[in-house]
Motif scaffolding. Structure first.
Motif, PDB file in Angstrom:
ATOM      1  N   ILE A 437       0.659  -1.138  -0.053  1.00  0.00           N
ATOM      2  CA  ILE A 437       0.050  -0.034  -0.016  1.00  0.00           C
ATOM      3  C   ILE A 437       0.864   1.283   0.042  1.00  0.00           C
ATOM      4  CG2 ILE A 437      -1.874   1.243   1.197  1.00  0.00           C
ATOM      5  CD1 ILE A 437      -2.793  -1.455   0.063  1.00  0.00           C
ATOM      6  N   GLU A 438       0.724   2.043  -0.765  1.00  0.00           N
ATOM      7  CA  GLU A 438       1.382   3.459  -0.979  1.00  0.00           C
ATOM      8  C   GLU A 438       0.184   4.720  -0.827  1.00  0.00           C
ATOM      9  OE1 GLU A 438       3.125   3.515  -4.803  1.00  0.00           O
ATOM     10  OE2 GLU A 438       4.626   1.925  -4.208  1.00  0.00           O
ATOM     11  N   ALA A 439       0.443   5.612   0.116  1.00  0.00           N
ATOM     12  CA  ALA A 439      -0.582   6.482   0.313  1.00  0.00           C
ATOM     13  C   ALA A 439       0.427   7.648   0.664  1.00  0.00           C
ATOM     14  CB  ALA A 439      -1.412   6.305   1.379  1.00  0.00           C
ATOM     15  N   GLU A 440       0.026   8.964   0.439  1.00  0.00           N
ATOM     16  CA  GLU A 440       0.610  10.080   0.601  1.00  0.00           C
ATOM     17  C   GLU A 440       0.764  10.351   2.130  1.00  0.00           C
ATOM     18  OE1 GLU A 440       0.351  14.954  -0.487  1.00  0.00           O
ATOM     19  OE2 GLU A 440      -0.978  13.530  -1.409  1.00  0.00           O
ATOM     20  N   GLY A 441       1.952  10.847   2.407  1.00  0.00           N
ATOM     21  CA  GLY A 441       2.155  11.002   4.113  1.00  0.00           C
ATOM     22  C   GLY A 441       2.540   9.757   4.685  1.00  0.00           C
ATOM     23  N   TYR A 442       2.643   8.498   4.088  1.00  0.00           N
ATOM     24  CA  TYR A 442       3.129   7.375   4.962  1.00  0.00           C
ATOM     25  C   TYR A 442       4.007   6.710   4.000  1.00  0.00           C
ATOM     26  CZ  TYR A 442      -1.695   7.881   6.890  1.00  0.00           C
ATOM     27  OH  TYR A 442      -2.822   8.487   7.670  1.00  0.00           O
ATOM     28  N   ALA A 443       4.659   5.753   4.953  1.00  0.00           N
ATOM     29  CA  ALA A 443       5.684   5.018   4.008  1.00  0.00           C
ATOM     30  C   ALA A 443       5.001   3.887   3.532  1.00  0.00           C
ATOM     31  CB  ALA A 443       6.599   4.343   5.125  1.00  0.00           C
ATOM     32  N   PRO A 444       5.767   3.237   2.493  1.00  0.00           N
ATOM     33  CA  PRO A 444       5.018   2.050   1.658  1.00  0.00           C
ATOM     34  C   PRO A 444       4.879   1.020   2.779  1.00  0.00           C
ATOM     35  CG  PRO A 444       6.570   3.136   0.223  1.00  0.00           C
ATOM     36  CD  PRO A 444       6.774   3.877   1.563  1.00  0.00           C
ATOM     37  N   THR A 445       3.822   0.285   2.798  1.00  0.00           N
ATOM     38  CA  THR A 445       3.523  -0.706   3.853  1.00  0.00           C
ATOM     39  C   THR A 445       3.135  -2.020   3.105  1.00  0.00           C
ATOM     40  OG1 THR A 445       2.878   0.995   5.473  1.00  0.00           O
ATOM     41  CG2 THR A 445       2.274  -1.325   6.051  1.00  0.00           C
ATOM     42  N   TYR A 446       3.752  -3.182   3.770  1.00  0.00           N
ATOM     43  CA  TYR A 446       3.267  -4.435   3.264  1.00  0.00           C
ATOM     44  C   TYR A 446       2.270  -5.132   4.289  1.00  0.00           C
ATOM     45  CZ  TYR A 446       7.290  -3.578   0.379  1.00  0.00           C
ATOM     46  OH  TYR A 446       8.261  -3.049  -0.697  1.00  0.00           O
ATOM     47  N   SER A 447       1.456  -5.936   3.686  1.00  0.00           N
ATOM     48  CA  SER A 447       0.661  -6.899   4.667  1.00  0.00           C
ATOM     49  C   SER A 447       1.616  -8.085   4.824  1.00  0.00           C
ATOM     50  CB  SER A 447      -0.497  -7.094   3.781  1.00  0.00           C
ATOM     51  OG  SER A 447      -0.353  -8.101   2.630  1.00  0.00           O
ATOM     52  N   GLU A 448       0.738  -8.878   5.941  1.00  0.00           N
ATOM     53  CA  GLU A 448       1.191 -10.349   6.056  1.00  0.00           C
ATOM     54  C   GLU A 448       0.720 -11.027   4.482  1.00  0.00           C
ATOM     55  OE1 GLU A 448       2.801 -11.529   8.444  1.00  0.00           O
ATOM     56  OE2 GLU A 448       2.754  -9.481   9.659  1.00  0.00           O
ATOM     57  N   SER A 449       1.722 -12.117   4.330  1.00  0.00           N
ATOM     58  CA  SER A 449       1.537 -12.991   3.238  1.00  0.00           C
ATOM     59  C   SER A 449       0.088 -13.420   3.263  1.00  0.00           C
ATOM     60  CB  SER A 449       2.679 -13.869   2.859  1.00  0.00           C
ATOM     61  OG  SER A 449       2.831 -14.690   3.980  1.00  0.00           O
ATOM     62  N   PHE A 450      -0.370 -13.721   2.040  1.00  0.00           N
ATOM     63  CA  PHE A 450      -1.975 -14.294   2.072  1.00  0.00           C
ATOM     64  C   PHE A 450      -2.006 -15.308   0.782  1.00  0.00           C
ATOM     65  CE2 PHE A 450      -2.013 -10.453  -0.202  1.00  0.00           C
ATOM     66  CZ  PHE A 450      -2.836 -10.853  -1.459  1.00  0.00           C
ATOM     67  N   VAL A 451      -2.613 -16.263   0.798  1.00  0.00           N
ATOM     68  CA  VAL A 451      -2.742 -17.307  -0.199  1.00  0.00           C
ATOM     69  C   VAL A 451      -4.084 -16.797  -1.033  1.00  0.00           C
ATOM     70  CG1 VAL A 451      -3.185 -19.673  -0.759  1.00  0.00           C
ATOM     71  CG2 VAL A 451      -1.757 -18.944   1.125  1.00  0.00           C
ATOM     72  N   VAL A 452      -4.167 -17.060  -2.342  1.00  0.00           N
ATOM     73  CA  VAL A 452      -5.246 -16.954  -3.218  1.00  0.00           C
ATOM     74  C   VAL A 452      -5.511 -18.312  -3.878  1.00  0.00           C
ATOM     75  CG1 VAL A 452      -6.276 -15.983  -5.358  1.00  0.00           C
ATOM     76  CG2 VAL A 452      -4.769 -14.444  -3.862  1.00  0.00           C
ATOM     77  N   SER A 453      -6.686 -18.872  -3.573  1.00  0.00           N
ATOM     78  CA  SER A 453      -7.269 -20.129  -4.409  1.00  0.00           C
ATOM     79  C   SER A 453      -7.773 -19.961  -5.677  1.00  0.00           C
ATOM     80  CB  SER A 453      -8.215 -20.920  -3.157  1.00  0.00           C
ATOM     81  OG  SER A 453      -7.546 -21.276  -2.234  1.00  0.00           O
ATOM     82  N   GLN A 454      -7.601 -20.981  -6.463  1.00  0.00           N
ATOM     83  CA  GLN A 454      -8.243 -20.765  -7.816  1.00  0.00           C
ATOM     84  C   GLN A 454      -9.581 -20.300  -7.743  1.00  0.00           C
ATOM     85  OE1 GLN A 454      -6.066 -22.067 -10.672  1.00  0.00           O
ATOM     86  NE2 GLN A 454      -7.758 -20.542 -11.437  1.00  0.00           N
ATOM     87  N   GLY A 455      -9.993 -19.411  -8.548  1.00  0.00           N
ATOM     88  CA  GLY A 455     -11.420 -18.792  -8.490  1.00  0.00           C
ATOM     89  C   GLY A 455     -12.109 -18.198  -7.292  1.00  0.00           C
TER      90      GLY A 455
END
Length: 666
Positions: A437-455
Motif C-alpha cells: 500500500i502506497e499513500a501520501e504521507g505514509y511509508a509504503p507498507t506491506y501486508s502479511e503474506s496471504f494465499v489466493v485459491s483458484q477462482g
C-alpha cells in the motif's frame, strides 16, 4: 561447439529469462478478474504510458495480471519519425548537442537515413534492447539526414550510454554505440553504414512442385514471438511468378521468416542466423501444402462459452512450423485457418481466467477448452497511528515465495479513493502474495503474506500504514573535510549489487524495501523520510568522486537511522592514447575498465586518440579498448577480440594519476 551456436543459445536463454520476468499467465483485466466493478474504487492500467516521439514508458504490471510491454519496431522506426535533419528537442535546458554524419560503405554521404538516439547500456545487444523497452527504461528520439548526410540533436539530457542507430533501405543498420553527452558542448560522431545480408529462396507447392506466386513473406527478429509483441512487425515481400523471393540488406542476427499464400497452410522458419561475410546469400525454400482448419470452443467452468478469448496454435515441427490465431465469437466458438497438416499445441487466454494449454491437438477434432477462473483479494487500509480510514491510496499485489523475505513482481494494481479505505483486485492465479500500500504521507507498507485459491476471492487482507523511519547523514571530502554538495543518495535492499543488468531492469528488480532519493545540501547533509522498516544500503554518486555505498543500515518504525559523517575519498586518474591497426591514434575507441567495479559511463577516445578516466576507485583493473568499427559484418566477437588484444593491467591509487597507452595493432 561453434561460437555462432553458443551465441544463439545465449540469445534463446536470455529471451526465456525475459519471458519469465515480464509475462504472467493471464490477460489484463480492467474489471478485476471476474469480480465485477468495485464500489470501493477502480483499477487503473499500468501499461504503456503516453508516448513522446519514441519514448517508451511501460510499467511492470497492469490492472490485471498480464504485464504489458510496448515493444518498438526497431526495423521500421523511421516510419514513425518526423522528417527533419534536426532531432526533436529532448530537455530544453542544456547548451549541448550531437552532430553527426552517416556515410556509405564507400565513404559517401547517405541522405534520408533515419537516425535514432537512445540511452541504453546495451544498445548493441538486441536481446537486452528488447528488455529495456519492456521495463520502460528506454527513451528514443529521431532525426533524418539531409542531402550531405548530416544530422543533429540539440539540448540533450547529459549522461552516459547514449547510442545512435542509423537505418536506410539500401544498407544494413549501423550504430555508434555507448558515448557520453556532456552538459555543455557538442559531440561529433560518424556512423558508417554497411552492406547487409541477402535472403533468397523459392516458394513451391508441396504436392506438384510448381512455384507459388504472390505468397506473402514476413521477415522478423526472434522477439516478435514474445507475448504482447506486434505479430505483424518486420520486413515484407511477395514471391514472383516463378516463386522466387528475396530480402536485401538484412541486419546481422537471428531472424524468423513466415510465408502465407491463399489456399495454403502457413509456414515459419525459425532461427535463421545471419553471420559472417555478407557476400554470400542465405537460401531458404518453402514448400506449402493445402490449407487446413481447426475449429473448437472455449468454455468457462460452468461450460458457458467465453467470448473474445484469444486462441493460438503452433505445430510441433522443428524445421518449418505452422502457426495461427483467432478470437472466439459471442458463444465461445473459434476457427483458425491457414494451417498446415500436423499436431498442434493450443493456448487459450481470456480476461479473468487462467491460461489453458492443450497439447497434441489434431486437426478435425474440434477441441473444447475449459478454462478456470482466477482469484482475487479484498481488504481495507487504515492508519497505524490512530486506526482512522485512509481514503486515497495505491494498492499493489506482489508475488512472494513461501518463507521468502524478498517480494517479486507486481501482478495486479489499482488506484483507490473512497470513504471506507476498501480495495478489491482480481486477475490473480492461485499462489502466495503480499499487498503493498502506497499513500501520501505514509511509508509504503506491506501486508502479511496471504494465499489466493483458484477462482476464489481472499477477503480481509487489511493493511495499517505507518510513517516508517528515516535515514540521515552528512557527506564530506575525506581529504579536505569540506561538505560534498549535490551528491545523489538512493536507497536499495542491503543485498543489491549494482551492475549493468540490474540497472537495465530498474524497478523490475525484486525488492522489499522503500525506494527513496535525495541530494546533499550546502552543508553536505541529506535526509530520507517515510522509509519502511528494514535493512538498507545507500548508493552515493557524485561527479567528483568514485561511486560508493553504505550498507547494513537498519531502519525501524518511528526512528531515525543517523549515519553520521560519511567521508568520500577522491579517486585516481588514468589517461593515455589509443593506437589503431596502423599504429596511428584512433578516434572513437571505447574504453573499458573492469575490476572490483566497472567504470561508469562509456568513455571514448577523442579525435587525437586521447582518453581520460577520472574518479577511479583505488584498486587493480583490466584496461582495454574497442575499435568503433568492431562487430561489423555480423561478427559479435569483434569487441571481445579487441579487448583481449589491447588489455593491460593497471593499479590505481587514491588521488594519483597514471598514463597508459593502448594498442589495437597485431
Amino acid at each position: 561447439m561453434k561460437p555462432v551456436v553458443v551465441l544463439g543459445l545465449v540469445g534463446v536463454a536470455i529471451a526465456a529469462l525475459l519471458f519469465v520476468l515480464f509475462t504472467s499467465p493471464s490477460q489484463p483485466n480492467p474489471q478485476g478478474g471476474g469480480l465485477g466493478p468495485s464500489s470501493s474504487g477502480k483499477e487503473t492500467p499500468l501499461g504503456p504510458g503516453k508516448t513522446k516521439n519514441l519514448n517508451l514508458d511501460s510499467s511492470g504490471a497492469n490492472s490485471g495480471n498480464r504485464i504489458s510491454t510496448g515493444l518498438a519496431d526497431i526495423e521500421n522506426v523511421g516510419e514513425r519519425a518526423a522528417v527533419s535533419s534536426v532531432g526533436d528537442l529532448i530537455e530544453g535546458a542544456y547548451e549541448n548537442g550531437i552532430t553527426g554524419i552517416v556515410l556509405s560503405p564507400t565513404g559517401e554521404p547517405v541522405a534520408a537515413a533515419t537516425v535514432t538516439l537512445l540511452q541504453s547500456k546495451f544498445a548493441q545487444m538486441s536481446v537486452l534492447q528488447v528488455a529495456s523497452e519492456m521495463t520502460g527504461k528506454r527513451e528514443a528520439w529521431t532525426a533524418i539526414t539531409d542531402a550531405d548526410g548530416t544530422f543533429a540533436f540539440r539540448s540533450i539530457r547529459p549522461g552516459a550510454d547514449y547510442s545512435a542507430l542509423a537505418e536506410h533501405t539500401e544498407f544494413s543498420n549501423a550504430e555508434y554505440a555507448n558515448f557520453e553527452v556532456p552538459a555543455n558542448g557538442e559531440v561529433a560522431i560518424t556512423i558508417e553504414m554497411r552492406s547487409g545480408y541477402n535472403l533468397q529462396g523459392l516458394v513451391m507447392d508441396d504436392l506438384t512442385g510448381q512455384p507459388v506466386a504472390g505468397a506473402e513473406l514476413l521477415l522478423q527478429d526472434v522477439f516478435a514471438l514474445l507475448p504482447n509483441a506486434d505479430p505483424n512487425r518486420g520486413k515484407r515481400t511477395v514471391s514472383a511468378a516463378d516463386g522466387s523471393y528475396s530480402f536485401s540488406n538484412v541486419s546481422a542476427g537471428t531472424r524468423n521468416v513466415t510465408v502465407r499464400a491463399k489456399g495454403y497452410g502457413s509456414r515459419t522458419r525459425n532461427n535463421i542466423l545471419f553471420n559472417g561475410p555478407t557476400s554470400k546469400p542465405v537460401n531458404q525454400d518453402f514448400r506449402l501444402a493445402e490449407e487446413q482448419f481447426l475449429m473448437g470452443r472455449v468454455l468457462g467452468p460452468d461450460r458457458t462459452g467465453i467470448p473474445n478469448a484469444s486462441v493460438e496454435v503452433s505445430s510441433y515441427e522443428t524445421a518449418q512450423i505452422s502457426r495461427g490465431r483467432s478470437t472466439t465469437d459471442s458463444n465461445g466458438y473459434f476457427k483458425i485457418s491457414e494451417l498446415a497438416d500436423g499436431k498442434f499445441m493450443l493456448v487459450a487466454r481470456a480476461t479473468g481466467f487462467t491460461d489453458q494449454r492443450l497439447t497434441n491437438i489434431e486437426l478435425g477434432t474440434n477441441p473444447e477448452v475449459v478454462m478456470a477462473r482466477q482469484g482475487g483479494v479484498m481488504g481495507n487500509v487504515t492508519s497505524l497511528a490512530d486506526g482512522s480510514v485512509v481514503t486515497k491510496f495505491r494498492a499493489l499485489v506482489r508475488a512472494v515465495s513461501p518463507g521468502s523475505t524478498t517480494y517479486g513482481r507486481t501482478v495486479s494494481a489499482g488506484e483507490f479513493s473512497n470513504n471506507d479505505g476498501a480495495f478489491e483486485l482480481g486477475s490473480l492465479e492461485a499462489g502466495s502474495y503480499v499487498m503493498q500500500i502506497e499513500a501520501e504521507g505514509y511509508a509504503p507498507t506491506y501486508s502479511e503474506s496471504f494465499v489466493v485459491s483458484q477462482g476464489l476471492v481472499t477477503p480481509d487482507v487489511n493493511v495499517a500504514v505507518g510513517q516508517g523511519g528515516s535515514i540521515s547523514g552528512r557527506i564530506v571530502n575525506a581529504t579536505t573535510g569540506e561538505p560534498v554538495v549535490g551528491a545523489q543518495i538512493e536507497t536499495f535492499d542491503n543485498e543489491y549489487i549494482p551492475n549493468p543488468f540490474t540497472e537495465l531492469l530498474g524497478a523490475m528488480v525484486p525488492r522489499s524495501t522503500t525506494s527513496r532519493k535525495a541530494r546533499t545540501d550546502k552543508d553536505g547533509a541529506f535526509s530520507l523520510s517515510l522509509v519502511s522498516a528494514g535493512t538498507y544500503q545507500i548508493q552515493i554518486k557524485h561527479k567528483a568522486f568514485p561511486h560508493s555505498a553504505e550498507k547494513n543500515i537498519q531502519v525501524n518504525d518511528g526512528q531515525n537511522a543517523d549515519l553520521g559523517t560519511i567521508r568520500l575519498v577522491p579517486g585516481g586518474v588514468i589517461r593515455g592514447i589509443v593506437y589503431g591497426e596502423a599504429g596511428r591514434p584512433l578516434a572513437g575507441a571505447k574504453i573499458s575498465l573492469i575490476g572490483k567495479t566497472m567504470y561508469p559511463g562509456s568513455p571514448r577516445s577523442d579525435a587525437d586518440g586521447r582518453y581520460v578516466l577520472t574518479n577511479v576507485e583505488a584498486g587493480s583493473y583490466r584496461l582495454s579498448a574497442v575499435s568503433p568499427g568492431s562487430g561489423a559484418a555480423g561478427n559479435p566477437f569483434g569487441p571481445i577480440i579487441d579487448m583481449k588484444k589491447s588489455e593491460v593491467q593497471v593499479t590505481i591509487f587514491e588521488g594519483r594519476e597514471i598514463n597508459q597507452d593502448l594498442s589495437l595493432s597485431d
